[in-house]
Enzyme design. Structure first.
Site, PDB file in Angstrom:
ATOM      1  N   SER A 229    -107.139  46.898 -12.447  1.00  0.00           N
ATOM      2  CA  SER A 229    -107.673  48.259 -12.574  1.00  0.00           C
ATOM      3  C   SER A 229    -107.368  49.159 -11.390  1.00  0.00           C
ATOM      4  CB  SER A 229    -109.186  48.206 -12.815  1.00  0.00           C
ATOM      5  OG  SER A 229    -109.458  47.721 -14.105  1.00  0.00           O
TER       6      SER A 229
ATOM      7  N   GLY B 128    -109.730  45.806  -8.712  1.00  0.00           N
ATOM      8  CA  GLY B 128    -109.060  45.381  -9.933  1.00  0.00           C
ATOM      9  C   GLY B 128    -108.926  43.879 -10.005  1.00  0.00           C
TER      10      GLY B 128
ATOM     11  N   HIS C 206    -111.076  51.640  -5.316  1.00  0.00           N
ATOM     12  CA  HIS C 206    -111.056  51.028  -6.642  1.00  0.00           C
ATOM     13  C   HIS C 206    -110.764  49.544  -6.462  1.00  0.00           C
ATOM     14  CE1 HIS C 206    -110.858  50.966 -11.000  1.00  0.00           C
ATOM     15  NE2 HIS C 206    -110.972  52.277 -11.033  1.00  0.00           N
TER      16      HIS C 206
END
Length: 459
Positions: free
Chosen positions: A58, A299, A297
């Site tokens: 992600s 992931g 972020h």
């Protein structure tokens, strides 16, 4: 802070969590430093370095969001426009929602779309178009704009906007809009583009407790906009420097107007009781840590984990990548990011303290919860709450894709206040926060975990 101190912490922490290979990069005071450990694969080992490719999962979403923002800057996309202006073929189970969802709602996870869509549409150039056609089979979890809920599906649909507006495949468009002008030469999508370079593979624990190589290296092509990028720690630091800057590439080329780059880092919707963030920006998680604003972020894919975190006011960034699951890589990355923030910036992240076990409150939340892909089972033995997070058996049976193993049950603690918030206090999801949703009668009707909604299916 010297390279040797960073390397020592990375090596000792990787050994503690049983990580075959890891790479960490830090940008501070106008210079970058890297610390790498271990090997790309236990079967075919090569030393990990700062240019070893990891699957981003992600962490690809900021690529998609920034590519769309470049199209906004060029006047080719409007954030508040309905998605159907750019994807007229969009059909959903709710026609009104299909007509109302806007581009910005895809990018800040408020479109009302579920987390994932479990379909396989091949590896051809039509994979994303075929995926969007399958979205008609998925039920919405909320009306557009009603709530934030993390959605891979929404970002894949955003990728289809990019395709239709540019006339290119998603991968070609992101390459020309971002990767090439920013000089991200280690950043690719296709396995064929990665296999001529040094790349890490994922690992999971086998039944005998030993690490085994994951044969499914990355997700299907239709999931590229939400999670299919491949990159190195060195490229991710360069990407971070761009987002810490004024919208220009290091060459001086204007890639994005400064005001649009900064707009990505502004809150668009607040999150309740989430370990992901305090708010979603445009493609970014926004979180205050010890009074300091961070932008980042995380992931994951099967057996690989990547985290990117920036502190704009300090012109600081850290990125970490590891290749062991189902929980070791996540724990390793979290430990490294916390240590780096404290050691380099004096920023200390503190977890909230759960309440003592309360039988009455525990009985309110015990039950099974589910979304498109997974189930949560919350149970009590009369002394503590536990949570099991499992992939649905029917999902495993319906695919030939190698999926990660389920995590063992972990302890769960309820948090103070009247917001029905909780924190996971053990296991691979330790530190993850969420909350329970109540219906109009006051009965617990759902659970949020890591920004994802699970609807209660059984008490």
């Amino acid at each position: 802070m010297s390279y040797e101190v960073l390397r020592g912490f990375v090596e000792s922490t990787a050994k503690e969590f049983g990580i075959p290979g890891a790479a960490v990069g830090v940008w501070r005071d106008g210079r970058e430093v890297y610390a790498c450990h271990g090997v790309t694969s236990v079967d075919n080992p090569l030393p990990v370095d700062e240019r070893t490719l990891f699957v981003l999962g992600s962490v690809t979403k900021p690529w998609t969001a920034t590519a769309l923002m470049r199209l906004v800057g060029d006047g080719r996309v409007e954030l508040d426009a309905p998605v159907r202006r750019y994807v007229p073929e969009l059909v959903l189970s709710d026609e009104q929602a299909a007509a109302e969802i806007t581009v910005s709602q895809l990018l800040n996870h408020t479109a009302g779309l579920d987390w994932r869509l479990s379909v396989e549409t091949g590896e051809g150039d039509d994979a994303l178009a075929a995926y969007v056609a399958k979205m008609a089979e998925s039920e919405l979890i909320a009306s557009p704009g009603a709530r934030a809920s993390y959605s891979q599906m929404g970002y894949n649909l955003a990728g289809r906007i990019i395709e239709n507006v540019t006339g290119l495949t998603y991968e070609q468009a992101v390459g020309s809009l971002l990767l090439e002008p920013l000089g991200l030469s280690d950043s690719v999508f296709a396995p064929a583009d990665a296999m001529t370079r040094r790349f890490a593979v994922g690992h999971n624990l086998g039944e005998d407790g030993t690490l085994t190589v994951v044969r499914q290296w990355k997700d299907t092509r239709a999931n590229n906009p939400g999670g299919g990028g491949v990159s190195s720690v060195a490229d991710q630091l360069r990407w971070a420097r761009f987002h810490l800057g004024d919208g220009r590439a290091e060459s001086g080329e204007r890639v994005l107007p400064a005001e649009l780059l900064l707009r990505q880092q502004e809150p668009t919707v607040e999150l309740r009781g989430s370990s992901l963030a305090d708010a979603f920006g445009i493609g970014w998680f926004l979180r205050d840590v010890d009074g300091v604003r961070t932008v980042g972020h995380g992931g994951s894919v099967n057996g690989q984990f990547v985290d990117l975190l920036m502190v704009p006011e300090r012109n600081f960034a850290v990125v970490t990548a590891s290749n062991a699951g189902p929980d070791a890589g996540l724990a390793f990355n979290q430990a490294v990011v916390r240590w780096v923030l404290e050691t380099y910036l004096g920023v200390v992240e503190r977890e909230p303290e759960p309440l003592p076990y309360d039988e009455v409150r525990a009985r309110e939340v015990v039950g099974s919860y589910a979304n498109e892909l997974m189930t949560l089972t919350i149970a009590t033995d009369g002394a503590e709450l536990t949570m099991a997070c499992d992939i649905k058996p029917e999902i495993r049976a319906a695919t030939n894709t190698e999926l990660p193993p389920d995590l063992p049950p972990a302890r769960l603690g309820l948090l103070p206040g009247d917001e029905d918030e909780y924190i996971v206090t053990s296991g691979g999801l330790q530190g993850q926060r969420g909350f329970f949703n109540r219906d109009d009668s006051g009965t617990v009707a759902g659970a949020d975990l890591a920004g994802r909604l699970f609807t209660r299916v059984r008490a």
